[in-house]
Design a protein around this motif. Structure first.
Motif, PDB file in Angstrom:
ATOM      1  N   LYS A 109     -69.818  85.978 -38.750  1.00 23.49           N
ATOM      2  CA  LYS A 109     -68.447  85.650 -38.334  1.00 23.49           C
ATOM      3  C   LYS A 109     -68.318  85.845 -36.828  1.00 23.49           C
ATOM      4  N   ALA A 110     -67.935  84.800 -36.125  1.00 24.27           N
ATOM      5  CA  ALA A 110     -67.743  84.891 -34.680  1.00 24.27           C
ATOM      6  C   ALA A 110     -66.416  85.565 -34.372  1.00 24.27           C
ATOM      7  N   TYR A 111     -66.387  86.303 -33.262  1.00 18.57           N
ATOM      8  CA  TYR A 111     -65.129  86.883 -32.787  1.00 18.57           C
ATOM      9  C   TYR A 111     -65.009  86.664 -31.284  1.00 18.57           C
ATOM     10  N   SER A 112     -63.771  86.674 -30.804  1.00 21.66           N
ATOM     11  CA  SER A 112     -63.512  86.574 -29.374  1.00 21.66           C
ATOM     12  C   SER A 112     -62.422  87.575 -29.021  1.00 21.66           C
ATOM     13  N   ASN A 113     -62.455  88.065 -27.799  1.00 20.97           N
ATOM     14  CA  ASN A 113     -61.481  89.057 -27.344  1.00 20.97           C
ATOM     15  C   ASN A 113     -61.487  90.317 -28.211  1.00 20.97           C
ATOM     16  N   GLY A 114     -62.704  90.769 -28.572  1.00 22.89           N
ATOM     17  CA  GLY A 114     -62.855  92.018 -29.304  1.00 22.89           C
ATOM     18  C   GLY A 114     -62.693  91.863 -30.801  1.00 22.89           C
ATOM     19  N   LYS A 161     -63.370  96.464 -27.726  1.00 25.45           N
ATOM     20  CA  LYS A 161     -62.158  96.170 -26.948  1.00 25.45           C
ATOM     21  C   LYS A 161     -62.005  94.698 -26.617  1.00 25.45           C
ATOM     22  N   ASN A 162     -63.051  94.077 -26.070  1.00 25.53           N
ATOM     23  CA  ASN A 162     -62.922  92.680 -25.648  1.00 25.53           C
ATOM     24  C   ASN A 162     -64.277  91.984 -25.706  1.00 25.53           C
ATOM     25  N   GLY A 163     -64.335  90.773 -25.176  1.00 19.60           N
ATOM     26  CA  GLY A 163     -65.577  90.016 -25.204  1.00 19.60           C
ATOM     27  C   GLY A 163     -65.783  89.315 -26.536  1.00 19.60           C
ATOM     28  N   SER A 164     -66.847  88.530 -26.621  1.00 19.38           N
ATOM     29  CA  SER A 164     -67.118  87.728 -27.810  1.00 19.38           C
ATOM     30  C   SER A 164     -68.490  88.075 -28.377  1.00 19.38           C
ATOM     31  N   GLY A 165     -68.646  87.789 -29.650  1.00 18.81           N
ATOM     32  CA  GLY A 165     -69.917  88.058 -30.296  1.00 18.81           C
ATOM     33  C   GLY A 165     -69.915  87.510 -31.704  1.00 18.81           C
ATOM     34  N   ILE A 166     -70.955  87.838 -32.459  1.00 18.82           N
ATOM     35  CA  ILE A 166     -71.080  87.398 -33.841  1.00 18.82           C
ATOM     36  C   ILE A 166     -71.325  88.613 -34.721  1.00 18.82           C
ATOM     37  N   LEU A 167     -70.474  88.786 -35.730  1.00 18.17           N
ATOM     38  CA  LEU A 167     -70.663  89.839 -36.712  1.00 18.17           C
ATOM     39  C   LEU A 167     -71.680  89.362 -37.742  1.00 18.17           C
ATOM     40  N   ILE A 221     -59.624 102.460 -48.508  1.00 19.85           N
ATOM     41  CA  ILE A 221     -61.017 102.895 -48.592  1.00 19.85           C
ATOM     42  C   ILE A 221     -61.769 102.081 -49.642  1.00 19.85           C
ATOM     43  N   ARG A 222     -61.135 101.853 -50.776  1.00 20.33           N
ATOM     44  CA  ARG A 222     -61.779 101.047 -51.815  1.00 20.33           C
ATOM     45  C   ARG A 222     -61.994  99.610 -51.333  1.00 20.33           C
ATOM     46  N   LYS A 223     -61.013  99.066 -50.614  1.00 24.98           N
ATOM     47  CA  LYS A 223     -61.144  97.697 -50.101  1.00 24.98           C
ATOM     48  C   LYS A 223     -62.252  97.589 -49.055  1.00 24.98           C
ATOM     49  N   SER A 224     -62.515  98.680 -48.324  1.00 24.33           N
ATOM     50  CA  SER A 224     -63.513  98.622 -47.256  1.00 24.33           C
ATOM     51  C   SER A 224     -64.895  98.264 -47.787  1.00 24.33           C
ATOM     52  N   LYS A 225     -65.117  98.460 -49.080  1.00 24.66           N
ATOM     53  CA  LYS A 225     -66.408  98.106 -49.665  1.00 24.66           C
ATOM     54  C   LYS A 225     -66.598  96.593 -49.726  1.00 24.66           C
ATOM     55  N   GLN A 226     -65.525  95.839 -49.417  1.00 24.61           N
ATOM     56  CA  GLN A 226     -65.622  94.383 -49.303  1.00 24.61           C
ATOM     57  C   GLN A 226     -65.938  93.959 -47.864  1.00 24.61           C
ATOM     58  N   GLY A 227     -65.890  94.910 -46.923  1.00 26.83           N
ATOM     59  CA  GLY A 227     -66.078  94.588 -45.512  1.00 26.83           C
ATOM     60  C   GLY A 227     -64.821  93.961 -44.949  1.00 26.83           C
ATOM     61  N   LEU A 228     -64.048  94.710 -44.154  1.00 28.56           N
ATOM     62  CA  LEU A 228     -62.750  94.237 -43.666  1.00 28.56           C
ATOM     63  C   LEU A 228     -62.794  93.962 -42.168  1.00 28.56           C
ATOM     64  N   VAL A 229     -62.348  92.765 -41.775  1.00 31.47           N
ATOM     65  CA  VAL A 229     -62.208  92.397 -40.365  1.00 31.47           C
ATOM     66  C   VAL A 229     -60.722  92.174 -40.114  1.00 31.47           C
ATOM     67  N   PHE A 230     -60.128  93.014 -39.250  1.00 30.47           N
ATOM     68  CA  PHE A 230     -58.681  92.961 -39.031  1.00 30.47           C
ATOM     69  C   PHE A 230     -58.327  91.919 -37.974  1.00 30.47           C
ATOM     70  N   GLY A 231     -57.088  91.422 -38.070  1.00 28.41           N
ATOM     71  CA  GLY A 231     -56.626  90.365 -37.195  1.00 28.41           C
ATOM     72  C   GLY A 231     -56.400  90.817 -35.763  1.00 28.41           C
ATOM     73  N   PRO A 232     -56.281  89.864 -34.830  1.00 23.46           N
ATOM     74  CA  PRO A 232     -56.125  90.182 -33.401  1.00 23.46           C
ATOM     75  C   PRO A 232     -54.912  91.056 -33.102  1.00 23.46           C
TER      76      PRO A 232
END
Length: 293
Positions: free
Chosen positions: A57-62, A44-50, A113-124
Protein backbone atom coordinates in the motif's frame (compact mmCIF):
# COMPACT_ATOMS: atom_id res chain seq x y z
CA UNK A 1 10.17 -14.97 1.03
CA UNK A 2 10.09 -16.28 4.58
CA UNK A 3 10.31 -13.48 7.18
CA UNK A 4 13.04 -13.37 9.82
CA UNK A 5 11.92 -13.70 13.44
CA UNK A 6 12.97 -10.53 15.27
CA UNK A 7 13.46 -10.34 19.04
CA UNK A 8 12.17 -7.11 20.61
CA UNK A 9 14.15 -6.09 23.70
CA UNK A 10 11.70 -4.33 26.04
CA UNK A 11 13.49 -2.79 29.05
CA UNK A 12 12.95 -4.39 32.44
CA UNK A 13 11.39 -1.26 33.96
CA UNK A 14 8.81 -0.54 31.25
CA UNK A 15 6.01 -2.27 29.32
CA UNK A 16 6.93 -0.53 26.08
CA UNK A 17 9.77 -0.05 23.66
CA UNK A 18 9.64 3.37 22.00
CA UNK A 19 12.23 4.47 19.45
CA UNK A 20 12.40 7.77 17.61
CA UNK A 21 14.24 8.14 14.31
CA UNK A 22 15.03 11.34 12.44
CA UNK A 23 16.32 11.66 8.89
CA UNK A 24 19.95 11.64 10.01
CA UNK A 25 19.57 8.57 12.26
CA UNK A 26 17.19 6.55 10.15
CA UNK A 27 15.92 3.26 11.56
CA UNK A 28 18.29 0.46 10.58
CA UNK A 29 16.62 -1.88 8.12
CA UNK A 30 15.32 -5.11 9.63
CA UNK A 31 14.33 -6.40 6.19
CA UNK A 32 11.32 -8.67 5.88
CA UNK A 33 10.64 -9.65 9.49
CA UNK A 34 8.04 -10.72 12.03
CA UNK A 35 7.73 -10.63 15.82
CA UNK A 36 5.05 -11.56 18.36
CA UNK A 37 4.89 -8.03 19.79
CA UNK A 38 2.28 -5.47 18.73
CA UNK A 39 3.67 -2.50 16.81
CA UNK A 40 2.44 1.03 16.16
CA UNK A 41 4.36 3.22 13.71
CA UNK A 42 3.95 6.94 13.08
CA UNK A 43 5.80 8.39 10.07
CA UNK A 44 5.51 12.19 10.05
CA UNK A 45 5.81 12.92 6.33
CA UNK A 46 7.22 11.77 3.01
CA UNK A 47 6.07 8.91 0.80
CA UNK A 48 6.70 5.21 0.71
CA UNK A 49 5.20 1.76 0.29
CA UNK A 50 3.88 -0.36 3.15
CA UNK A 51 4.68 -4.05 2.72
CA UNK A 52 2.59 -5.90 5.28
CA UNK A 53 1.77 -9.58 4.87
CA UNK A 54 0.67 -10.09 1.27
CA UNK A 55 -0.39 -6.43 0.92
CA UNK A 56 1.42 -3.47 -0.62
CA UNK A 57 0.00 0.00 0.00
CA UNK A 58 1.48 3.33 -1.07
CA UNK A 59 1.32 6.32 1.26
CA UNK A 60 2.12 10.01 0.91
CA UNK A 61 2.62 12.71 3.52
CA UNK A 62 3.33 10.16 6.25
CA UNK A 63 1.37 7.25 7.68
CA UNK A 64 0.03 5.77 10.93
CA UNK A 65 -0.09 1.97 11.24
CA UNK A 66 -1.12 -0.41 14.05
CA UNK A 67 -0.21 -4.10 13.68
CA UNK A 68 -1.09 -7.04 15.88
CA UNK A 69 1.65 -9.54 16.64
CA UNK A 70 3.07 -12.06 14.16
CA UNK A 71 2.25 -10.08 11.02
CA UNK A 72 5.24 -10.07 8.63
CA UNK A 73 6.24 -6.62 7.42
CA UNK A 74 9.08 -4.59 5.97
CA UNK A 75 10.37 -1.20 7.15
CA UNK A 76 7.96 1.74 6.96
CA UNK A 77 9.99 4.95 7.01
CA UNK A 78 11.49 7.12 4.29
CA UNK A 79 14.02 9.92 3.85
CA UNK A 80 12.06 12.26 1.64
CA UNK A 81 12.34 15.31 3.94
CA UNK A 82 15.00 16.50 6.36
CA UNK A 83 12.40 17.07 9.09
CA UNK A 84 10.88 13.62 8.83
CA UNK A 85 10.31 11.65 12.02
CA UNK A 86 9.48 8.01 12.62
CA UNK A 87 8.15 6.85 16.00
CA UNK A 88 8.09 3.07 16.54
CA UNK A 89 6.21 1.73 19.58
CA UNK A 90 6.31 -1.97 20.41
CA UNK A 91 4.69 -3.78 23.31
CA UNK A 92 4.41 -7.39 24.34
CA UNK A 93 1.09 -9.16 23.89
CA UNK A 94 0.88 -9.71 27.67
CA UNK A 95 0.66 -5.94 28.18
CA UNK A 96 -2.31 -5.56 25.86
CA UNK A 97 -4.00 -8.95 26.00
CA UNK A 98 -3.65 -9.66 29.73
CA UNK A 99 -3.14 -6.43 31.68
CA UNK A 100 -5.48 -4.07 29.84
CA UNK A 101 -8.34 -6.52 29.43
CA UNK A 102 -8.95 -6.63 33.21
CA UNK A 103 -10.33 -3.07 33.05
CA UNK A 104 -13.94 -3.10 31.79
CA UNK A 105 -13.66 0.66 31.13
CA UNK A 106 -11.19 -0.09 28.32
CA UNK A 107 -13.67 -2.03 26.22
CA UNK A 108 -13.17 0.12 23.13
CA UNK A 109 -9.37 -0.09 23.40
CA UNK A 110 -9.59 -3.88 23.73
CA UNK A 111 -11.78 -3.95 20.62
CA UNK A 112 -9.14 -1.90 18.79
CA UNK A 113 -6.47 -4.36 19.92
CA UNK A 114 -8.44 -7.24 18.43
CA UNK A 115 -8.87 -5.32 15.16
CA UNK A 116 -5.12 -4.63 14.98
CA UNK A 117 -4.63 -8.28 14.06
CA UNK A 118 -6.11 -7.29 10.68
CA UNK A 119 -3.40 -4.64 10.20
CA UNK A 120 -4.82 -1.10 10.50
CA UNK A 121 -3.77 1.92 8.41
CA UNK A 122 -5.37 5.12 9.71
CA UNK A 123 -6.54 7.99 7.53
CA UNK A 124 -4.65 11.27 6.93
CA UNK A 125 -6.87 13.30 9.26
CA UNK A 126 -6.21 10.93 12.18
CA UNK A 127 -2.49 10.87 11.36
CA UNK A 128 -2.26 14.66 11.37
CA UNK A 129 -4.35 15.16 14.50
CA UNK A 130 -2.39 12.67 16.60
CA UNK A 131 1.01 13.72 15.26
CA UNK A 132 1.79 16.03 18.23
CA UNK A 133 0.97 13.19 20.66
CA UNK A 134 3.49 10.88 18.99
CA UNK A 135 6.13 13.60 18.86
CA UNK A 136 5.65 14.18 22.61
CA UNK A 137 7.11 10.77 23.55
CA UNK A 138 10.68 12.08 23.44
CA UNK A 139 10.02 14.49 26.33
CA UNK A 140 8.34 12.00 28.68
CA UNK A 141 9.51 9.60 31.38
CA UNK A 142 8.33 5.98 31.51
CA UNK A 143 5.10 6.81 33.34
CA UNK A 144 4.34 9.68 30.98
CA UNK A 145 4.95 7.46 27.95
CA UNK A 146 2.51 4.84 29.21
CA UNK A 147 -0.17 7.47 29.88
CA UNK A 148 0.45 9.05 26.47
CA UNK A 149 0.12 5.68 24.72
CA UNK A 150 -3.14 4.94 26.52
CA UNK A 151 -4.41 8.35 25.41
CA UNK A 152 -3.47 7.58 21.79
CA UNK A 153 -5.14 4.16 21.99
CA UNK A 154 -8.23 5.84 23.42
CA UNK A 155 -8.41 8.24 20.46
CA UNK A 156 -7.78 5.47 17.90
CA UNK A 157 -10.42 3.23 19.49
CA UNK A 158 -13.05 5.88 18.67
CA UNK A 159 -12.00 6.34 15.05
CA UNK A 160 -13.70 4.91 11.99
CA UNK A 161 -11.24 6.40 9.50
CA UNK A 162 -8.96 3.40 8.98
CA UNK A 163 -8.39 0.62 6.48
CA UNK A 164 -7.97 -2.99 7.62
CA UNK A 165 -5.49 -4.76 5.37
CA UNK A 166 -6.86 -8.26 6.03
CA UNK A 167 -10.17 -9.81 6.97
CA UNK A 168 -8.23 -12.14 9.21
CA UNK A 169 -4.49 -12.60 9.10
CA UNK A 170 -3.11 -16.11 9.41
CA UNK A 171 0.62 -16.51 9.77
CA UNK A 172 1.14 -19.43 7.43
CA UNK A 173 4.86 -18.88 6.89
CA UNK A 174 5.58 -20.47 10.28
CA UNK A 175 3.84 -23.17 12.25
CA UNK A 176 2.21 -22.00 15.46
CA UNK A 177 4.37 -24.41 17.46
CA UNK A 178 7.51 -22.84 15.95
CA UNK A 179 6.33 -19.34 16.89
CA UNK A 180 5.62 -20.54 20.42
CA UNK A 181 9.09 -22.06 20.66
CA UNK A 182 10.72 -18.81 19.55
CA UNK A 183 8.72 -16.88 22.13
CA UNK A 184 9.87 -19.31 24.83
CA UNK A 185 13.48 -18.85 23.75
CA UNK A 186 13.20 -15.05 23.81
CA UNK A 187 11.60 -15.16 27.26
CA UNK A 188 14.25 -17.57 28.55
CA UNK A 189 17.05 -15.24 27.43
CA UNK A 190 15.23 -12.22 28.89
CA UNK A 191 14.97 -13.99 32.26
CA UNK A 192 18.49 -15.47 32.36
CA UNK A 193 20.72 -13.01 30.44
CA UNK A 194 22.49 -11.82 33.61
CA UNK A 195 23.46 -15.36 34.60
CA UNK A 196 24.18 -18.62 32.84
CA UNK A 197 22.47 -19.28 29.52
CA UNK A 198 22.25 -23.05 29.14
CA UNK A 199 21.59 -24.47 25.67
CA UNK A 200 21.00 -27.87 27.28
CA UNK A 201 18.40 -26.42 29.66
CA UNK A 202 16.44 -24.47 27.05
CA UNK A 203 16.68 -27.36 24.57
CA UNK A 204 15.25 -29.76 27.14
CA UNK A 205 12.52 -27.25 27.97
CA UNK A 206 11.53 -27.19 24.29
CA UNK A 207 11.79 -30.97 23.84
CA UNK A 208 14.78 -30.74 21.49
CA UNK A 209 18.35 -31.98 21.49
CA UNK A 210 21.05 -29.32 21.67
CA UNK A 211 21.95 -29.82 18.00
CA UNK A 212 18.29 -29.68 16.93
CA UNK A 213 17.81 -26.53 18.99
CA UNK A 214 20.74 -24.78 17.30
CA UNK A 215 19.52 -25.77 13.85
CA UNK A 216 15.97 -24.64 14.68
CA UNK A 217 17.13 -21.25 15.96
CA UNK A 218 19.35 -20.67 12.91
CA UNK A 219 16.50 -21.65 10.55
CA UNK A 220 14.04 -19.29 12.23
CA UNK A 221 16.27 -16.24 12.77
CA UNK A 222 19.10 -16.62 10.23
CA UNK A 223 21.65 -16.21 13.03
CA UNK A 224 23.34 -18.36 15.66
CA UNK A 225 22.01 -18.53 19.19
CA UNK A 226 25.26 -17.25 20.72
CA UNK A 227 25.21 -14.24 18.38
CA UNK A 228 21.64 -13.48 19.46
CA UNK A 229 22.51 -13.81 23.17
CA UNK A 230 25.58 -11.58 22.87
CA UNK A 231 23.66 -8.83 21.07
CA UNK A 232 20.82 -9.10 23.60
CA UNK A 233 23.30 -8.70 26.46
CA UNK A 234 25.01 -5.74 24.78
CA UNK A 235 21.60 -4.05 24.39
CA UNK A 236 21.05 -4.60 28.11
CA UNK A 237 24.47 -3.08 28.82
CA UNK A 238 23.42 0.00 26.80
CA UNK A 239 20.21 0.16 28.81
CA UNK A 240 22.21 0.16 32.07
CA UNK A 241 24.70 2.74 30.76
CA UNK A 242 21.91 5.02 29.59
CA UNK A 243 20.02 4.77 32.89
CA UNK A 244 22.93 5.51 35.21
CA UNK A 245 26.53 6.63 35.02
CA UNK A 246 27.54 3.13 36.12
CA UNK A 247 30.98 1.56 36.35
CA UNK A 248 31.81 -0.53 33.29
CA UNK A 249 32.68 -3.59 35.36
CA UNK A 250 29.31 -3.42 37.12
CA UNK A 251 27.44 -3.23 33.82
CA UNK A 252 29.56 -6.07 32.42
CA UNK A 253 28.42 -8.41 35.20
CA UNK A 254 24.83 -7.10 35.21
CA UNK A 255 24.48 -7.87 31.50
CA UNK A 256 25.87 -11.40 31.81
CA UNK A 257 29.53 -11.06 30.78
CA UNK A 258 32.43 -12.26 32.96
CA UNK A 259 35.48 -11.47 30.82
CA UNK A 260 36.37 -7.76 30.36
CA UNK A 261 38.21 -8.35 27.09
CA UNK A 262 35.34 -10.38 25.61
CA UNK A 263 32.77 -7.82 26.78
CA UNK A 264 34.75 -5.00 25.17
CA UNK A 265 35.07 -6.92 21.88
CA UNK A 266 31.36 -7.74 21.76
CA UNK A 267 30.39 -4.17 22.63
CA UNK A 268 32.55 -2.85 19.79
CA UNK A 269 31.15 -5.48 17.41
CA UNK A 270 27.55 -4.37 17.94
CA UNK A 271 28.02 -0.68 18.81
CA UNK A 272 31.10 0.21 16.78
CA UNK A 273 33.01 1.55 19.79
CA UNK A 274 34.39 0.39 23.14
CA UNK A 275 32.42 0.77 26.39
CA UNK A 276 34.81 3.41 27.75
CA UNK A 277 34.62 5.50 24.56
CA UNK A 278 30.83 5.23 24.56
CA UNK A 279 30.64 6.47 28.15
CA UNK A 280 33.09 9.30 27.54
CA UNK A 281 30.96 10.54 24.67
CA UNK A 282 27.80 10.26 26.73
CA UNK A 283 28.92 11.59 30.12
CA UNK A 284 32.13 13.49 29.39
CA UNK A 285 33.74 14.81 32.59
CA UNK A 286 31.04 13.18 34.72
CA UNK A 287 32.33 9.71 33.80
CA UNK A 288 33.08 7.55 36.81
CA UNK A 289 36.57 6.10 36.93
CA UNK A 290 36.97 2.45 35.99
CA UNK A 291 39.83 0.16 35.12
CA UNK A 292 38.28 -1.48 32.08
CA UNK A 293 39.35 -0.04 28.72
Amino acid sequence: MKPILESINVAVDTSLKIESYANENHCASAGWHVHPEYEMVYVKNGSGILRIGSQKKAYSNGVLVFLGGNIPHADFGNRDHVDNLEIVIQFKKEFLEEKLKIFPELGKINALIRKSKQGLVFGPEVHNRLGPDFERFGDLDHQGKLINLLSILNHLSRETSYEPLFDNFALDNFKKDDIKRLEEIFEYVNEHYSGTISVVEISTQLGLTSNSFCRFFKKMTQRTFIDFVNEFRINKALEFFNTNNTLITEVMYQSGFNDPSYFSRQFKKYQGTTPSTYLKRKYGNLLLQDTLL
